[in-house]
Design a protein around this motif. Structure first.
Motif, PDB file in Angstrom:
ATOM      1  N   TYR A 179     -57.024 -36.373 -62.097  1.00 27.50           N
ATOM      2  CA  TYR A 179     -56.685 -35.204 -61.283  1.00 27.50           C
ATOM      3  C   TYR A 179     -55.564 -35.597 -60.327  1.00 27.50           C
ATOM      4  O   TYR A 179     -55.639 -36.619 -59.636  1.00 27.50           O
ATOM      5  N   GLN A 180     -54.501 -34.811 -60.295  1.00 29.82           N
ATOM      6  CA  GLN A 180     -53.324 -35.141 -59.504  1.00 29.82           C
ATOM      7  C   GLN A 180     -53.376 -34.608 -58.077  1.00 29.82           C
ATOM      8  O   GLN A 180     -52.426 -34.779 -57.316  1.00 29.82           O
ATOM      9  N   GLY A 181     -54.472 -33.977 -57.709  1.00 30.79           N
ATOM     10  CA  GLY A 181     -54.593 -33.464 -56.356  1.00 30.79           C
ATOM     11  C   GLY A 181     -53.973 -32.087 -56.204  1.00 30.79           C
ATOM     12  O   GLY A 181     -53.188 -31.643 -57.035  1.00 30.79           O
ATOM     13  N   PRO A 182     -54.315 -31.400 -55.132  1.00 25.19           N
ATOM     14  CA  PRO A 182     -53.777 -30.057 -54.908  1.00 25.19           C
ATOM     15  C   PRO A 182     -52.327 -30.118 -54.446  1.00 25.19           C
ATOM     16  O   PRO A 182     -51.815 -31.188 -54.089  1.00 25.19           O
ATOM     17  N   ASP A 183     -51.680 -28.968 -54.450  1.00 26.19           N
ATOM     18  CA  ASP A 183     -50.352 -28.861 -53.849  1.00 26.19           C
ATOM     19  C   ASP A 183     -50.512 -29.155 -52.362  1.00 26.19           C
ATOM     20  O   ASP A 183     -51.303 -28.513 -51.670  1.00 26.19           O
ATOM     21  N   PHE A 184     -49.766 -30.143 -51.878  1.00 26.65           N
ATOM     22  CA  PHE A 184     -49.954 -30.576 -50.493  1.00 26.65           C
ATOM     23  C   PHE A 184     -49.722 -29.435 -49.510  1.00 26.65           C
ATOM     24  O   PHE A 184     -50.390 -29.341 -48.479  1.00 26.65           O
ATOM     25  N   ASP A 185     -48.787 -28.556 -49.825  1.00 26.78           N
ATOM     26  CA  ASP A 185     -48.501 -27.433 -48.927  1.00 26.78           C
ATOM     27  C   ASP A 185     -49.654 -26.444 -48.848  1.00 26.78           C
ATOM     28  O   ASP A 185     -49.721 -25.633 -47.910  1.00 26.78           O
ATOM     29  N   ASP A 186     -50.570 -26.503 -49.820  1.00 25.18           N
ATOM     30  CA  ASP A 186     -51.707 -25.588 -49.815  1.00 25.18           C
ATOM     31  C   ASP A 186     -52.856 -26.082 -48.943  1.00 25.18           C
ATOM     32  O   ASP A 186     -53.815 -25.342 -48.698  1.00 25.18           O
ATOM     33  N   ASP A 188     -54.909 -27.236 -45.584  1.00 22.98           N
ATOM     34  CA  ASP A 188     -54.969 -26.738 -44.219  1.00 22.98           C
ATOM     35  C   ASP A 188     -53.920 -27.461 -43.367  1.00 22.98           C
ATOM     36  O   ASP A 188     -53.716 -28.680 -43.501  1.00 22.98           O
ATOM     37  N   GLU A 189     -53.241 -26.736 -42.495  1.00 25.36           N
ATOM     38  CA  GLU A 189     -52.167 -27.316 -41.708  1.00 25.36           C
ATOM     39  C   GLU A 189     -52.653 -28.465 -40.829  1.00 25.36           C
ATOM     40  O   GLU A 189     -51.932 -29.464 -40.640  1.00 25.36           O
ATOM     41  N   ASN A 190     -53.844 -28.348 -40.300  1.00 23.98           N
ATOM     42  CA  ASN A 190     -54.393 -29.438 -39.499  1.00 23.98           C
ATOM     43  C   ASN A 190     -54.609 -30.688 -40.343  1.00 23.98           C
ATOM     44  O   ASN A 190     -54.373 -31.811 -39.880  1.00 23.98           O
ATOM     45  N   LEU A 191     -55.036 -30.493 -41.585  1.00 24.45           N
ATOM     46  CA  LEU A 191     -55.231 -31.619 -42.489  1.00 24.45           C
ATOM     47  C   LEU A 191     -53.884 -32.248 -42.847  1.00 24.45           C
ATOM     48  O   LEU A 191     -53.759 -33.485 -42.925  1.00 24.45           O
ATOM     49  N   GLN A 192     -52.866 -31.419 -43.056  1.00 20.50           N
ATOM     50  CA  GLN A 192     -51.529 -31.944 -43.333  1.00 20.50           C
ATOM     51  C   GLN A 192     -51.037 -32.809 -42.174  1.00 20.50           C
ATOM     52  O   GLN A 192     -50.509 -33.915 -42.383  1.00 20.50           O
ATOM     53  N   ARG A 193     -51.203 -32.301 -40.957  1.00 15.82           N
ATOM     54  CA  ARG A 193     -50.766 -33.069 -39.788  1.00 15.82           C
ATOM     55  C   ARG A 193     -51.546 -34.372 -39.661  1.00 15.82           C
ATOM     56  O   ARG A 193     -50.993 -35.408 -39.264  1.00 15.82           O
ATOM     57  N   ALA A 194     -52.831 -34.343 -40.019  1.00 18.06           N
ATOM     58  CA  ALA A 194     -53.645 -35.556 -39.945  1.00 18.06           C
ATOM     59  C   ALA A 194     -53.141 -36.616 -40.930  1.00 18.06           C
ATOM     60  O   ALA A 194     -53.133 -37.816 -40.614  1.00 18.06           O
ATOM     61  N   PHE A 195     -52.719 -36.194 -42.113  1.00 17.08           N
ATOM     62  CA  PHE A 195     -52.168 -37.145 -43.088  1.00 17.08           C
ATOM     63  C   PHE A 195     -50.835 -37.714 -42.602  1.00 17.08           C
ATOM     64  O   PHE A 195     -50.535 -38.899 -42.820  1.00 17.08           O
TER      65      PHE A 195
END
Length: 242
Positions: A179-186, A188-195
């Motif tokens: 599994y290649q993972g979800p589209d990163f832009d999809d 949650d914005e808080n999760l994106q910032r945490a990464f």
């Protein structure tokens, strides 16, 4: 299997050939161009044969080598800034540059390809932003030393922003169709910032990527110059063997 996690002659611009003169006698005889004897000259067979396609190619290569500008003061492992926490693996014969460091029980490896097309993509910023600078595509691997799990980040680093394009979890025994993972832009914005913070803590920040932008330019110039020298060496060897 991931390529990253689990590290186990250009066309010459010759002009069109001109038509031969009306009269051309070679050897030790007089050569006449057109009907006028004012341009007569002596041309020997040896003078004509001295200008060969190979000698012309060598001359052009030597000219290109002389005109190639390489920053001889480019940073190496002994001249890196004090804040630089990575080891650089930059082999002259390899295109990809790697950065490696330890962080607690993790190993972090960054892969940068200087031949990757910069300026291809732009970060997703408001359209009213002024000039958008080009990014450096990178792959950042963060792996655990004990269980072999690896997070593989696809990153595009710009002058004022680091963009995460993808995140894949690599297993020690990777399945055939992982599994290649979800589209990163999809996400949650808080999760994106945490990464983004996750990478920043591990040294993937704008200070590093802006330094790498200059480093990779010099790397590309050095590789281009070495390519010219290798081609010249091959052509020279071929000419000597004839």
């Amino acid at each position: 299997m991931s390529l990253f996690c689990g590290v186990s002659v250009a066309t010459l611009p010759f002009g069109a050939a001109r038509s031969p003169p009306a009269s051309l006698q070679t050897g030790a005889h007089r050569v006449t161009f057109g009907r006028s004897h004012r341009f007569s000259r002596l041309i020997s067979f040896s003078a004509l044969s001295a200008i060969t396609p190979t000698s012309n190619l060598l001359s052009l290569l030597e000219s290109e080598i002389e005109s190639s500008v390489v920053n001889e003061d480019a940073p190496d492992n002994e001249e890196l800034p004090e804040w630089f926490t990575f080891q650089i693996i930059d082999l002259p014969t390899e295109r990809v540059v790697r950065l490696i460091r330890k962080f607690d029980d993790e190993t972090i490896i960054v892969y940068i390809d200087p031949s990757a097309h910069l300026f291809d993509e732009q970060p997703k910023l408001p359209q009213d932003d002024e000039e958008l600078l080009a990014g450096i595509p990178m792959v950042v691997d963060v792996s655990k030393d004990d269980d072999g799990l690896c997070l593989e980040f696809g990153v595009n680093a710009f002058a004022a922003e680091i963009v995460i394009d993808s995140l894949v979890v690599q297993q020690p025994h990777e399945p055939k169709y992982p599994y290649q993972g979800p589209d990163f832009d999809d996400l949650d914005e808080n999760l994106q910032r945490a990464f983004h913070k996750f990478l920043e803590i591990r040294g993937i920040n704008l200070t590093l990527t802006n330094f790498l932008a200059d480093y990779m330019v010099n790397k590309d110039k050095r590789s281009h110059l070495q390519w010219l020298k290798d081609v010249k060496s091959f052509v020279l060897t071929s000419e000597n063997s004839q």
